[in-house]
Design a protein around this motif. Structure first.
Motif, short mmCIF file in Angstrom:
data_model
loop_
_atom_site.label_atom_id
_atom_site.label_comp_id
_atom_site.label_asym_id
_atom_site.label_seq_id
_atom_site.Cartn_x
_atom_site.Cartn_y
_atom_site.Cartn_z
N LEU A 186 59.20 43.09 67.32
CA LEU A 186 57.93 42.53 67.77
C LEU A 186 56.75 43.09 66.97
N TRP A 187 56.74 44.39 66.75
CA TRP A 187 55.61 44.98 66.04
C TRP A 187 55.63 44.64 64.55
N ALA A 188 56.82 44.49 63.98
CA ALA A 188 56.88 44.03 62.59
C ALA A 188 56.38 42.59 62.47
N SER A 189 56.76 41.75 63.41
CA SER A 189 56.26 40.36 63.41
C SER A 189 54.76 40.33 63.65
N PHE A 190 54.28 41.18 64.53
CA PHE A 190 52.84 41.26 64.75
C PHE A 190 52.12 41.70 63.48
N LEU A 191 52.73 42.58 62.71
CA LEU A 191 52.12 43.01 61.44
C LEU A 191 52.02 41.85 60.46
N PHE A 192 53.06 40.99 60.41
CA PHE A 192 52.99 39.83 59.52
C PHE A 192 51.87 38.89 59.94
N VAL A 193 51.71 38.67 61.24
CA VAL A 193 50.64 37.79 61.71
C VAL A 193 49.28 38.41 61.42
N PHE A 194 49.16 39.70 61.63
CA PHE A 194 47.90 40.37 61.36
C PHE A 194 47.55 40.34 59.87
N LEU A 195 48.56 40.51 59.01
CA LEU A 195 48.30 40.46 57.57
C LEU A 195 47.87 39.08 57.11
N SER A 196 48.36 38.04 57.80
CA SER A 196 47.91 36.69 57.42
C SER A 196 46.42 36.51 57.70
N VAL A 197 45.92 37.14 58.77
CA VAL A 197 44.48 37.09 59.05
C VAL A 197 43.72 37.91 58.01
N ILE A 198 44.24 39.07 57.68
CA ILE A 198 43.60 39.90 56.66
C ILE A 198 43.61 39.20 55.31
N GLU A 199 44.67 38.46 55.03
CA GLU A 199 44.75 37.73 53.75
C GLU A 199 43.61 36.73 53.62
N TYR A 200 43.32 36.00 54.72
CA TYR A 200 42.22 35.05 54.63
C TYR A 200 40.88 35.77 54.52
N ALA A 201 40.74 36.90 55.18
CA ALA A 201 39.49 37.66 55.03
C ALA A 201 39.27 38.06 53.58
N ALA A 202 40.35 38.47 52.89
CA ALA A 202 40.24 38.83 51.47
C ALA A 202 39.90 37.61 50.63
N VAL A 203 40.57 36.48 50.93
CA VAL A 203 40.29 35.25 50.16
C VAL A 203 38.84 34.83 50.33
N ASN A 204 38.35 34.86 51.55
CA ASN A 204 36.97 34.45 51.79
C ASN A 204 35.98 35.39 51.11
N TYR A 205 36.28 36.69 51.13
CA TYR A 205 35.38 37.66 50.50
C TYR A 205 35.35 37.47 48.98
N PHE A 206 36.52 37.37 48.36
CA PHE A 206 36.55 37.20 46.90
C PHE A 206 35.92 35.89 46.48
N THR A 207 36.10 34.84 47.28
CA THR A 207 35.47 33.55 46.96
C THR A 207 33.95 33.67 47.01
N THR A 208 33.43 34.38 48.00
CA THR A 208 31.99 34.56 48.10
C THR A 208 31.45 35.38 46.93
N VAL A 209 32.17 36.44 46.55
CA VAL A 209 31.73 37.28 45.43
C VAL A 209 31.75 36.48 44.13
N GLU A 210 32.78 35.68 43.93
CA GLU A 210 32.88 34.88 42.71
C GLU A 210 31.74 33.88 42.61
N GLU A 211 31.40 33.23 43.70
CA GLU A 211 30.34 32.23 43.66
C GLU A 211 28.96 32.89 43.52
N MET A 212 28.79 34.08 44.08
CA MET A 212 27.54 34.79 43.90
C MET A 212 27.33 35.19 42.45
N LYS A 213 28.42 35.59 41.75
CA LYS A 213 28.31 35.92 40.33
C LYS A 213 27.94 34.70 39.52
#
Length: 468
Positions: free
Chosen positions: A339-366
């Motif tokens: 259960l906790w390993a599966s929860f980690l996969f779900v949590f990382l998917s949320v973190i993945e989108y946070a990284a994608v959104n952040y890098f997209t914002t930085v790229e467009e600001m540049k």
């Protein structure tokens, strides 16, 4: 005239006298029973004692009194065991398990209903018999003779069934051999190990021992060896019974000495299908549902955020439900790892989108800093509904300005790949890869579509190979 009338009356009386005598002699019991019935009711109402001659004796009690006289119970002191002062009396045991009523993981115990039979010999109860047949009695005679004081070790609750009478049987043979049988339900402790739960196998045992008599006075043994333990067809909801076997040993107490102890061992293997439906399959579906966000456009912030939060909360609910139905142990269970390993996969998917959104914002600001935006360009037109700058909006505005060609060259210069000599002078390849990913954030979703399923598949292969 008067003399004739008197003579007629005398003749009638002489004729009726034999008939009255006959009626009185034929029906004396009717009047006697009526008087007895009235007398008994009167005595019961007034609390008086009833004459034994007027009360019908209980046939069962009279038979019991005759049996006590036959067995000479009043002639012996049954407070002492048979052969008191001599060698230990052997008491054979056999058990027939009727059912296993419940197995509780929270309380770590089990409830079992069984027929417990004792075999021993008491010469004090031997009697003469012409046909060599045994006598069978119920619980009333058991209270007047000596019986083994067998109890269940580690028992929490136990009772003898008493519907409609106490389920106790005593059979006495002419040579003094005795069979004593009781139907009892017992709830006993079972020390369970949940490190492999729910892919576990539990080994429980019911232990029998004499409470007062140690090995010098009483010797417990299985009457027929391994055949002394018999079971009916037992079906459990969550367990499969792999084995039932008897064993024996000795128990030592510092104050009283060594005691014979008998064990009823049974091995329980848990059915996994229930937990597959209730725990594992929903967890797998939640993990796979979190991967759907990798195929949603990175600019659709509400869709991807709501999907990620929903899967995280659902996983939290599953973990809480499983923990509530389990004892609070201090070690990690197999289901917790999954259960906790599966929860980690779900949590990382949320973190993945946070990284994608952040890098997209930085790229467009540049891109916005490297581009001269005309005064007529409104910042509100360059913002999407999610609050991020979009490349298409910027390119459309820049193409309408007179310096389009120069701006395009400046943009190409910022994203163009370095020359070969420049690559040789790089000392931090990690920083180079990070800057490349930041400038191409859409590739994170592309990699995640492959990396996440493969990593979860590898985890399942390792998990099921270790615990299944």
């Amino acid at each position: 005239m008067r003399v004739a009338l008197l003579a007629f009356r005398l003749m009638c009386l002489a004729w009726l006298w034999p008939i009255t005598q006959l009626n009185g002699s034929h029906f004396p019991n009717k009047r006697r029973h009526k008087e007895m019935y009235i007398g008994e009711n009167t005595k019961q109402k007034h609390g008086g004692r009833v004459n034994l001659k007027m009360k019908k004796l209980d046939s069962t009690k009279s038979l019991l009194i005759k049996s006590e006289q036959l067995l000479r119970i009043e002639d012996h002191d049954f407070a002492m065991r048979p052969g008191f002062g001599g060698s230990a009396i052997p008491v054979g045991i056999d058990v027939q398990v009727e059912s296993i009523d419940s197995i509780s993981e929270v309380n770590m115990d089990f409830t079992m209903t069984l027929y417990l039979r004792h075999y021993w010999q008491d010469d004090r109860l031997a009697f003469a018999s012409s046909n060599n047949k045994s006598r069978t009695f119920d619980s009333r005679l058991v209270k007047k003779i000596w019986v083994p004081d067998v109890f269940f070790v580690h028992s929490k609750r136990s009772f003898i069934h008493d519907t409609t009478m106490e389920n106790i049987m005593l059979r006495v043979y002419p040579d003094g051999n005795i069979l004593y049988s009781v139907r009892v339900t017992v709830t006993a402790l079972c020390s369970m190990d949940f490190s492999s739960f729910p892919l576990d196998t539990q080994n429980c045992s019911l232990e029998l021992e004499s409470y007062a008599y140690n090995e010098n006075d009483l010797m417990l043994y299985w009457k027929n060896g391994n055949d002394s333990l018999r079971t009916d067809e037992i079906v459990l909801s969550q367990f499969f019974i792999e084995d039932f076997q008897p064993s024996f040993g000795l128990a030592f107490y510092s104050s009283t000495g060594w005691y014979n102890r008998l064990y009823i061992n049974f091995i329980l293997r848990r059915h996994i299908f229930f937990f597959m439906l209730q725990t594992y399959f929903p967890t797998m579906l939640m993990v796979m549902l979190s991967w759907v966000s990798f195929w949603i456009d990175r600019r659709a912030v509400p869709a991807r955020v709501s999907l990620g939060i929903t899967t995280v909360l659902t996983m939290t609910t599953i973990i809480t439900g499983v923990s509530a139905s389990m004892p609070q142990v201090s070690y990690v269970k197999a289901v917790d790892i999954y259960l906790w390993a599966s929860f980690l996969f779900v949590f990382l998917s949320v973190i993945e989108y946070a990284a994608v959104n952040y890098f997209t914002t930085v790229e467009e600001m540049k891109k916005l800093k490297g581009t001269k935006i005309p005064a007529s360009f409104k910042s509100t037109q360059a913002m999407a509904f999610d609050g991020c700058f979009h490349d298409n909006d910027i390119d459309q505005e820049v193409s309408s300005s007179p310096n389009t060609e120069r701006n395009t060259q400046s943009q190409d210069s910022t994203v163009c790949a370095p020359t070969e000599g420049t690559r040789l002078r790089r000392r931090h390849p990690l920083r180079q890869n990070l800057s490349f990913i930041m400038s191409n954030s859409y590739m994170i979703d592309s990699y995640s579509r492959v990396i996440f399923p493969l990593a979860y598949l590898l985890f399942n292969i390792i998990y099921w190979s270790l615990y299944a």
